[in-house]
Design an enzyme around this catalytic site. Structure first.
Site, PDB file in Angstrom:
ATOM      1  N   GLU A 272     -12.002  55.219  18.417  1.00  0.00           N
ATOM      2  CA  GLU A 272     -12.661  55.021  17.128  1.00  0.00           C
ATOM      3  C   GLU A 272     -12.185  53.717  16.491  1.00  0.00           C
ATOM      4  OE1 GLU A 272     -13.371  57.524  12.967  1.00  0.00           O
ATOM      5  OE2 GLU A 272     -11.767  58.115  14.341  1.00  0.00           O
ATOM      6  N   LYS A 333     -22.107  57.987  12.999  1.00  0.00           N
ATOM      7  CA  LYS A 333     -21.502  59.283  12.683  1.00  0.00           C
ATOM      8  C   LYS A 333     -22.267  60.018  11.582  1.00  0.00           C
ATOM      9  CE  LYS A 333     -16.989  61.362  11.689  1.00  0.00           C
ATOM     10  NZ  LYS A 333     -15.584  61.117  11.303  1.00  0.00           N
ATOM     11  N   CYS A 385     -14.627  61.675  16.064  1.00  0.00           N
ATOM     12  CA  CYS A 385     -13.557  62.360  15.339  1.00  0.00           C
ATOM     13  C   CYS A 385     -13.944  63.777  14.936  1.00  0.00           C
ATOM     14  CB  CYS A 385     -13.155  61.509  14.131  1.00  0.00           C
ATOM     15  SG  CYS A 385     -11.700  62.118  13.244  1.00  0.00           S
TER      16      CYS A 385
END
Length: 508
Positions: A272, A333, A385
């Site tokens: 990330e 995301k 995540c």
């Protein structure tokens, strides 16, 4: 006429036992993995709560939640205190608010339990699994959701693991709670020496635990014949310098150096925000990567995205992952972390304390129904995540894809339980979907997870290294990918409809 006995109140012994019973559930998760404590915890909770007046069940549930979240997710203190530039007293207060706030979900679920079952112990035992699972489900989406510490997650190495591709983590939780309720039901029967009902209950309760291991050999998906060679780089960049402008170039150089001997692998994964500058400013870095990659190689990296959003009708930042080389695609995301990636009530909270002004805490949510990335001829579904914690989101997004990827930066949580729990959650998603998952992180735990949720290769935390191995592309969908958690949730709703206490008005 004698008065009927009054139900007991909540003594200090009850309060302590409920908090400890909630804390026992944390021990079912990584790194402890004492999965058998799940039913034990539920049994203790049920035995304490069955005699309580319905009005006390909210308080009882809240105490269970305090024990669970106080022991299981108080690691948020690390990110608030160490990386949020927040004083210790304020960090303790914010962590306490977080834990006690999450505990309200259990409190409200137990309040509904009391309303639906009233004083009937039989109804309470029958409704407990339904109330528990529906409470977890509400927690997964209300206020953006916090789908963490589901009891079923601890079964990734337990006897019920074989059922995960069929019923998912909510289904596993359902049966764990049933098992605990069965133990609680057996206790008064044993006291009255009614051994035959006890034997019948235990036998019924043990069936999934006994049959589950045999399902581990069932192949719900089909592995490809040719594996992909992979490399995943773990840069171990200190969180304190992650967004420091003076160190941005050094981070990119670190990952380029780790990849020096791996440019010809089929798939290369950086974690990330490994490239810590927006993609519209990273053209030279991306072009350099393209020149270094082998003709059949794809590099996938986390990178912030900046551009115009049609949904917001404005320019915005998004936490993203992109494929370079013999692959293509950009994923933005969708499930954002409160305070880490956006600040709720921003107009009032932003700037009050350092924690409300973390670097890159102004991301906006990516659009829904985004297509997977491509790696050669393979379809790869990425998750960034926190997103991997959502079972149905992962299952539905992964349909008809060949491989799962998750990237993360768990440096926010230091040496706490958080990163270890995060890896276990990723393992459950791989098990539910019958797919290999490649997990790339900044400081651990980088890992290859096979289609049975087992780790095949890993890099220890807090080391700078490159993981090398193979993953198999997969075809086909598991039953859970087709149905999601709806069978478990529907069964819970049916139980409530038919078991709840119903008041029938008198006929005029």
């Amino acid at each position: 006429m004698t008065d009927s006995p009054q139900p007991p109140g909540l003594s200090w012994l009850h309060i302590t036992a409920l908090v400890l019973a909630g804390g026992l559930q944390t021990l079912t998760f990584s790194p402890f993995n004492w999965w058998w404590l799940g039913p034990v915890s539920i049994a203790v909770i049920a035995l304490i709560c069955l005699p309580l007046a319905p009005r006390l069940l909210f308080r009882a549930g809240w105490l269970v939640g305090v024990g669970l979240f106080g022991s299981g997710v108080s690691w948020v203190y690390v990110s608030i205190s160490e990386y949020g530039n927040t004083s210790i007293p304020v960090s303790i207060i914010l962590t306490t608010i977080f834990v006690t706030g999450l505990a309200l979900f259990h409190g409200l679920a137990f309040w509904a339990w009391g309303k639906l079952a009233s004083d009937s112990k039989a109804r309470r035992l029958l409704l407990l699994p339904a109330i528990w699972v529906l409470g977890d489900w509400v927690r997964s989406w209300l206020l953006t959701g916090f789908p963490w510490l589901y009891l079923g997650t601890g079964q990734v190495d337990g006897p019920l693991a074989g059922y995960a591709p069929v019923v998912g983590v909510q289904g596993l939780t359902f049966w764990i709670v049933i098992s605990g309720a069965v133990i609680a039901a057996c206790y008064p029967l044993l006291q009255s020496k009614r051994y035959k009902p006890v034997a019948a209950l235990l036998l019924a309760g043990l069936i999934p635990w006994i049959t589950g291991p045999s399902l581990n050999n069932t192949q719900w998906t089909t592995l490809g014949e040719t594996p992909l060679t992979i490399s995943a780089m773990q840069g171990n960049v200190p969180q304190q310098i992650k967004w420091d402008p003076d160190f941005l170039k050094d981070q990119i150089v670190t990952y380029l150096g780790l990849t020096e001997d791996d440019w010809n692998r089929d798939l290369i994964l950086w974690p990330e925000t490994a490239i810590p500058i927006p993609q519209d400013q990273a053209g030279k870095v991306i072009d350099y990567i393209r020149t270094e990659l082998g003709s059949g190689s794809t590099l996938i990296t986390g990178i912030p995205w900046y551009g115009f959003s049609d949904e917001l009708e404005d320019f915005t930042y998004r936490n993203s992952i992109m494929a370079i080389g013999n692959g293509s695609g950009l994923y933005q995301k969708q499930k954002l972390v409160p305070f880490g990636e956006y600040v709720p009530l921003e107009q009032w909270l932003r700037g009050l304390i350092g924690f409300f002004n973390l670097p890159m805490s102004s991301f906006s949510r990516g659009p829904g129904n985004q297509p997977p990335l491509s790696v050669g001829d393979h379809r790869v579904m990425p998750f960034i995540c926190y997103e991997v914690a959502y079972p149905d989101f992962v299952a539905f997004s992964a349909r008809n894809t060949n491989l799962l990827i998750t990237i993360s930066n768990d440096g926010w949580f230091g040496h706490s339980l958080g990163p270890l729990q995060h890896l276990q959650i990723a393992r459950m998603r791989a098990l539910e979907t019958g797919r290999f998952m490649l997990r790339g992180t900044n400081n651990g735990i980088t890992a290859i997870i096979d289609h049975k949720g087992q780790i095949t290769e890993t890099i220890p935390q807090f080391t700078r290294d490159t993981l090398r191995g193979e993953v198999y592309p997969v075809s086909g969908n598991t039953p859970f990918m087709e149905s999601g958690s709806w069978p478990a949730l529907t069964l819970a709703a049916i139980l409530i409809v038919f078991v709840r206490k119903r008041t029938i008005p008198p006929i005029a």
